[in-house]
Scaffold this motif. Sequence first.
Motif, mmCIF file in Angstrom:
data_model
loop_
_atom_site.group_PDB
_atom_site.id
_atom_site.type_symbol
_atom_site.label_atom_id
_atom_site.label_comp_id
_atom_site.label_asym_id
_atom_site.label_seq_id
_atom_site.Cartn_x
_atom_site.Cartn_y
_atom_site.Cartn_z
ATOM 1 N N HIS A 252 -32.180 -8.820 2.151
ATOM 2 C CA HIS A 252 -30.728 -8.693 2.032
ATOM 3 C C HIS A 252 -30.193 -7.663 3.037
ATOM 4 C CE1 HIS A 252 -26.819 -8.803 0.044
ATOM 5 N NE2 HIS A 252 -26.811 -7.487 0.141
ATOM 6 N N ALA A 253 -30.907 -6.541 3.131
ATOM 7 C CA ALA A 253 -30.480 -5.483 4.061
ATOM 8 C C ALA A 253 -30.529 -5.987 5.502
ATOM 9 C CB ALA A 253 -31.375 -4.253 3.888
ATOM 10 N N ILE A 254 -31.602 -6.729 5.817
ATOM 11 C CA ILE A 254 -31.750 -7.243 7.188
ATOM 12 C C ILE A 254 -30.634 -8.242 7.494
ATOM 13 C CG2 ILE A 254 -33.208 -8.670 8.697
ATOM 14 C CD1 ILE A 254 -35.660 -7.395 7.260
ATOM 15 N N ARG A 255 -30.355 -9.117 6.520
ATOM 16 C CA ARG A 255 -29.290 -10.116 6.731
ATOM 17 C C ARG A 255 -27.931 -9.459 6.928
ATOM 18 N NH1 ARG A 255 -31.985 -13.643 3.087
ATOM 19 N NH2 ARG A 255 -30.895 -12.629 1.375
ATOM 20 N N SER A 256 -27.737 -8.314 6.267
ATOM 21 C CA SER A 256 -26.437 -7.654 6.419
ATOM 22 C C SER A 256 -26.426 -6.726 7.638
ATOM 23 C CB SER A 256 -26.063 -6.906 5.139
ATOM 24 O OG SER A 256 -26.996 -5.890 4.874
ATOM 25 N N GLY A 257 -27.438 -6.873 8.499
ATOM 26 C CA GLY A 257 -27.390 -6.225 9.809
ATOM 27 C C GLY A 257 -28.083 -4.879 9.915
ATOM 28 N N LYS A 258 -28.759 -4.442 8.826
ATOM 29 C CA LYS A 258 -29.438 -3.146 8.910
ATOM 30 C C LYS A 258 -30.743 -3.277 9.696
ATOM 31 C CE LYS A 258 -27.330 -0.948 4.985
ATOM 32 N NZ LYS A 258 -27.239 -1.205 3.543
ATOM 33 N N LYS A 259 -31.078 -2.215 10.403
ATOM 34 C CA LYS A 259 -32.284 -2.248 11.236
ATOM 35 C C LYS A 259 -33.453 -1.569 10.524
ATOM 36 C CE LYS A 259 -30.995 -3.066 15.914
ATOM 37 N NZ LYS A 259 -29.510 -3.111 15.885
ATOM 38 N N THR A 260 -34.598 -2.244 10.528
ATOM 39 C CA THR A 260 -35.803 -1.644 9.957
ATOM 40 C C THR A 260 -36.982 -1.942 10.871
ATOM 41 O OG1 THR A 260 -36.856 -3.440 8.740
ATOM 42 C CG2 THR A 260 -34.904 -2.498 7.732
ATOM 43 N N VAL A 261 -38.071 -1.174 10.701
ATOM 44 C CA VAL A 261 -39.267 -1.451 11.516
ATOM 45 C C VAL A 261 -39.852 -2.807 11.137
ATOM 46 C CG1 VAL A 261 -39.882 0.947 11.953
ATOM 47 C CG2 VAL A 261 -40.780 -0.187 9.913
ATOM 48 N N ILE A 262 -39.537 -3.265 9.914
ATOM 49 C CA ILE A 262 -40.038 -4.569 9.486
ATOM 50 C C ILE A 262 -39.389 -5.683 10.300
ATOM 51 C CG2 ILE A 262 -39.862 -6.213 7.565
ATOM 52 C CD1 ILE A 262 -40.756 -3.987 5.717
ATOM 53 N N THR A 263 -38.098 -5.536 10.617
ATOM 54 C CA THR A 263 -37.403 -6.550 11.420
ATOM 55 C C THR A 263 -38.123 -6.772 12.740
ATOM 56 O OG1 THR A 263 -35.481 -5.299 10.700
ATOM 57 C CG2 THR A 263 -35.065 -7.299 11.951
ATOM 58 N N GLU A 264 -38.593 -5.663 13.336
ATOM 59 C CA GLU A 264 -39.266 -5.769 14.636
ATOM 60 C C GLU A 264 -40.508 -6.649 14.538
ATOM 61 O OE1 GLU A 264 -39.888 -1.668 15.663
ATOM 62 O OE2 GLU A 264 -37.742 -1.298 15.361
ATOM 63 N N SER A 265 -41.278 -6.478 13.448
ATOM 64 C CA SER A 265 -42.507 -7.269 13.352
ATOM 65 C C SER A 265 -42.207 -8.721 12.966
ATOM 66 C CB SER A 265 -43.485 -6.627 12.365
ATOM 67 O OG SER A 265 -42.892 -6.516 11.102
ATOM 68 N N PHE A 266 -40.985 -8.994 12.502
ATOM 69 C CA PHE A 266 -40.615 -10.375 12.169
ATOM 70 C C PHE A 266 -40.336 -11.216 13.409
ATOM 71 C CE2 PHE A 266 -38.825 -10.009 7.584
ATOM 72 C CZ PHE A 266 -40.104 -9.802 7.141
ATOM 73 N N LYS A 267 -39.864 -10.580 14.470
ATOM 74 C CA LYS A 267 -39.468 -11.292 15.693
ATOM 75 C C LYS A 267 -38.549 -12.465 15.365
ATOM 76 C CE LYS A 267 -43.533 -10.156 18.460
ATOM 77 N NZ LYS A 267 -44.627 -9.870 17.509
ATOM 78 N N GLY A 268 -37.440 -12.179 14.744
ATOM 79 C CA GLY A 268 -36.483 -13.245 14.445
ATOM 80 C C GLY A 268 -36.377 -13.544 12.966
#
Length: 284
Positions: free
Chosen positions: A160-176
């Motif tokens: 939810h946080a990622i979808r609402s535009g927050k940045k996390t180190v987890i987003t980086e490992s998702f690559k999209g």
Amino acid sequence: STPKKICQVIIEFLKDAIDDAAVDPRNIKAIGIGVPGIVSHDGNILESPNIPLAGFPFVKAFQKTFKTRIFVGNDVNLGLLGEKWKGVCRNSKNIISLFLGTGIGGAIVLNGELYIGEHGAGAELGHVTLNMNGPKCTCGNKGCLEAHAGRWAIERDIHHAIRSGKKTVITESFKGGLKRIKSKMLSKALSKKDRVVTHIITQAVVALGHGCISFNHMFNPEMIVLGGGVMEACGGFILPIIRKIVHADPFFKKLPPCKIVESQLGDDAVILGAVAMCKSKGQG
Ligand SMILES: [Zn+2]
């Protein structure tokens, strides 16, 4: 997969294991089986949400092949029996255990005996209501402990946080795209002091701590044992928070504090617990 096929696979696997160990099948006194589901006192699987075994005559199928006594138990309950026999709570009589996997499993030992309730469906501590207006749980209720503190709930909040535009180190490992978040990714994010993930996990652990307050009031256990993949990865972060919350409870101020400890045996706990179950039920 049908229950029959699953059963056949397990039986074949067990036959191989017996062969490999060079054990004479006639010397096997009992076989203990741990199942992720609700198991009645007489070993019938009443419900198993993640593996279609409910209602299948499991015990009969095993007895036919192995010609020995077969005992079945819930996997989290057996895990606590294992820890009680060989692990962290060897000399304890009143114990609560919480297994932090995808959801939150629970087990209760009262006066030295496993407590599973009237039909075997007791001790599902992940589904106690923490907030009657809370988020929907996999069980159909709202605001269960695991809907706040289970790994799937942590994952839901991070997504939810990622979808609402927050940045996390987890987003980086998702690559999209959004993917499953494993316990190790959580511990990595914690060690990197990722703000979003740390905040979400802290909220989950605080919820878990309040669940433990309730269990402490219900059972006044000597200790609460925490295990499972999330604990193995993030136990160092989780334990101090739970201890602080539970030990701040003014109700128990004048009593010895409930010990909050990490399980010791990992995956072996369920296996040893299955042996412990055979030993205790085999006497009866
Ligand atoms: Zn629930």
